[in-house]
Scaffold this motif. Sequence first.
Motif, mmCIF file in Angstrom:
data_model
loop_
_atom_site.group_PDB
_atom_site.id
_atom_site.type_symbol
_atom_site.label_atom_id
_atom_site.label_comp_id
_atom_site.label_asym_id
_atom_site.label_seq_id
_atom_site.Cartn_x
_atom_site.Cartn_y
_atom_site.Cartn_z
ATOM 1 N N GLY A 193 0.790 -1.228 0.000
ATOM 2 C CA GLY A 193 0.000 0.000 0.000
ATOM 3 C C GLY A 193 0.819 1.274 0.000
ATOM 4 N N LEU A 194 2.136 1.153 0.076
ATOM 5 C CA LEU A 194 2.986 2.357 0.011
ATOM 6 C C LEU A 194 3.221 2.780 -1.440
ATOM 7 N N LEU A 195 2.830 1.913 -2.384
ATOM 8 C CA LEU A 195 3.092 2.188 -3.800
ATOM 9 C C LEU A 195 1.846 2.754 -4.489
ATOM 10 N N SER A 196 2.061 3.564 -5.512
ATOM 11 C CA SER A 196 0.939 4.020 -6.343
ATOM 12 C C SER A 196 0.389 2.800 -7.070
ATOM 13 N N PRO A 197 -0.846 2.869 -7.565
ATOM 14 C CA PRO A 197 -1.387 1.724 -8.293
ATOM 15 C C PRO A 197 -0.464 1.263 -9.437
ATOM 16 N N ALA A 198 0.108 2.179 -10.178
ATOM 17 C CA ALA A 198 0.976 1.784 -11.300
ATOM 18 C C ALA A 198 2.254 1.126 -10.785
ATOM 19 N N ASP A 199 2.834 1.683 -9.742
ATOM 20 C CA ASP A 199 4.058 1.089 -9.183
ATOM 21 C C ASP A 199 3.771 -0.234 -8.490
ATOM 22 N N PHE A 200 2.567 -0.362 -7.934
ATOM 23 C CA PHE A 200 2.196 -1.637 -7.310
ATOM 24 C C PHE A 200 2.195 -2.733 -8.379
ATOM 25 N N GLU A 201 1.643 -2.446 -9.529
ATOM 26 C CA GLU A 201 1.664 -3.436 -10.623
ATOM 27 C C GLU A 201 3.109 -3.765 -11.011
ATOM 28 N N TRP B 107 -5.973 -1.697 -1.847
ATOM 29 C CA TRP B 107 -7.366 -1.957 -2.239
ATOM 30 C C TRP B 107 -7.645 -1.568 -3.683
ATOM 31 N N HIS B 108 -6.858 -0.611 -4.200
ATOM 32 C CA HIS B 108 -7.057 -0.153 -5.584
ATOM 33 C C HIS B 108 -6.818 -1.260 -6.598
ATOM 34 N N SER B 109 -6.123 -2.321 -6.178
ATOM 35 C CA SER B 109 -5.780 -3.387 -7.126
ATOM 36 C C SER B 109 -6.449 -4.715 -6.784
ATOM 37 N N LEU B 110 -7.535 -4.669 -6.009
ATOM 38 C CA LEU B 110 -8.234 -5.919 -5.653
ATOM 39 C C LEU B 110 -8.694 -6.657 -6.914
ATOM 40 N N ASP B 111 -9.136 -5.924 -7.926
ATOM 41 C CA ASP B 111 -9.581 -6.584 -9.160
ATOM 42 C C ASP B 111 -8.412 -7.328 -9.813
ATOM 43 N N ALA B 112 -7.267 -6.674 -9.899
ATOM 44 C CA ALA B 112 -6.093 -7.295 -10.522
ATOM 45 C C ALA B 112 -5.584 -8.469 -9.681
ATOM 46 N N MET B 113 -5.681 -8.339 -8.355
ATOM 47 C CA MET B 113 -5.241 -9.449 -7.493
ATOM 48 C C MET B 113 -6.187 -10.637 -7.641
ATOM 49 N N ALA B 114 -7.488 -10.351 -7.776
ATOM 50 C CA ALA B 114 -8.463 -11.437 -7.956
ATOM 51 C C ALA B 114 -8.175 -12.186 -9.258
ATOM 52 N N ALA B 115 -7.682 -11.462 -10.262
ATOM 53 C CA ALA B 115 -7.428 -12.072 -11.576
ATOM 54 C C ALA B 115 -6.174 -12.956 -11.597
ATOM 55 N N THR B 116 -5.411 -12.976 -10.509
ATOM 56 C CA THR B 116 -4.191 -13.807 -10.488
ATOM 57 C C THR B 116 -4.520 -15.296 -10.353
ATOM 58 N N GLY B 117 -5.741 -15.600 -9.887
ATOM 59 C CA GLY B 117 -6.071 -16.993 -9.615
ATOM 60 C C GLY B 117 -5.941 -17.340 -8.138
ATOM 61 N N ILE C 141 -3.778 -17.134 -0.546
ATOM 62 C CA ILE C 141 -4.388 -15.873 -0.123
ATOM 63 C C ILE C 141 -3.351 -14.766 -0.297
ATOM 64 N N ILE C 142 -3.736 -13.699 -0.965
ATOM 65 C CA ILE C 142 -2.836 -12.537 -1.075
ATOM 66 C C ILE C 142 -3.319 -11.479 -0.089
ATOM 67 N N PHE C 143 -2.411 -11.043 0.792
ATOM 68 C CA PHE C 143 -2.731 -9.926 1.688
ATOM 69 C C PHE C 143 -1.787 -8.781 1.352
ATOM 70 N N ALA C 144 -2.296 -7.814 0.608
ATOM 71 C CA ALA C 144 -1.489 -6.635 0.257
ATOM 72 C C ALA C 144 -2.110 -5.450 0.971
ATOM 73 N N LYS C 145 -1.552 -5.141 2.134
ATOM 74 C CA LYS C 145 -2.153 -4.113 2.984
ATOM 75 C C LYS C 145 -2.186 -2.761 2.263
ATOM 76 N N GLY C 146 -3.368 -2.157 2.266
ATOM 77 C CA GLY C 146 -3.514 -0.813 1.683
ATOM 78 C C GLY C 146 -3.642 -0.792 0.171
#
Length: 342
Positions: free
Chosen positions: A209-217, A245-255, A238-243
């Motif tokens: 969560g310290l990264l911008s959405p683009a940098d998180f990717e 939340w902007h990438s929950l859709d992309a995390m869900a798509a990982t499988g 289970i992926i727990f990436a604190k903070g």
Amino acid sequence: MLQNDLILRTLRGEKTERTPVWMMRQAGRYLPEYIAIRNKYGFFERCQTPALACEITIQPVDIVGVDAAILFSDILVVPQAMGLEVQLKENIGPLLPDPIKSIADLARVRVPDVDETLGYVFDAIKLIKQELNNRVPLIGFAGAPWTLLCYMVQGKGSKTFDEAKAFCFTQPELAHQLLQMITDTTIAYLKGQIKAGADVLQIFDSWGGLLSPADFELLSLQYIRQIVAAIKDDVPTIIFAKGAWHSLDAMAATGAAGLGIDWCIKPEMARQFAGKDITLQGNFDPAKLLSPIPVIEKEVKTMLQAFGPGRHIANLGHGILPNVPVDHARAFVNTVKEYQWS
Ligand code: 1CP
């Protein structure tokens, strides 16, 4: 066959008789039984001695009645196996005296043989599985590459991890080399945990969560994606990436089978972002466990209502705090266990 497989069924999206519950950092300093062991042995001695790791792992199952055990270890055993010195300073946290700052430092880091360097973890898992005797599933884990890079570069805990970020922004090639080495080590490490008997794996991206959405990717998710792809067909992840939340859709798509969320997002919103086909885990504010017990009971019910029945594992939004009274932790767990959907 597991006697209590509520968490596994919930991760598969099956209907269950109630919501399952465990707590991040449930094996730890709020338990007097843990403190007693901590007073006798150093941190890494506790991690490296299977009998101690086993005892500590099972403590919260016996004492607070959670629906899963999580391996007692630390995310920093991976940087250690990769060749860095890691110390744990009492009441301060991790210290890596020779962090990675340059290309010369990177030469000190290797992708190790995990059986040689982390075999003690696999031995601990085998012992824990034996001692649990199928009571509850065992969760194995690793840190996400980005979160491990934070410690390997910054050398210690931080609120901003600005030096780690500066390293990535000024020496991107080096950063990606390091992230790939951590990823390769982590895949081998988690496969070893599966082989030893872990039933579920969680990836902790505490500083995602310290990264911008683009940098998180760029700096985090593309490496997590590789890890999930390598293990998801063997055990639920289970992926727990604190903070993040902007990438929950992309995390869900990982499988991944589940996504951990912290208390700064509404459950309804997390569900909307993540989609309906994934299990959500969380998201009680860990500091709320310091409230009087009746307040905890009321707030837990509010949380359960917000997530609704199914596809939810009750948990905290981050690790349990050391100053939480044990009966408050137990009230959290029991309120979930006793909750009736009307
Ligand atoms: O002597 C002690 O008791 C030290 C406290 C402690 C404990 C109990 C540390 C030092 N690590 C652990 C165990 C641990 N760490 C577990 C055990 C299983 C459990 O019960 O959950 C797990 C899963 C971890 C994972 C971990 N370590 C994370 C990711 C989860 C999170 O809380 O964000 C991180 C970031 C670490 C690094 C670390 N290790 C220890 C501390 C105090 C920290 C955090 C330091 C910081 O805030 O930067």
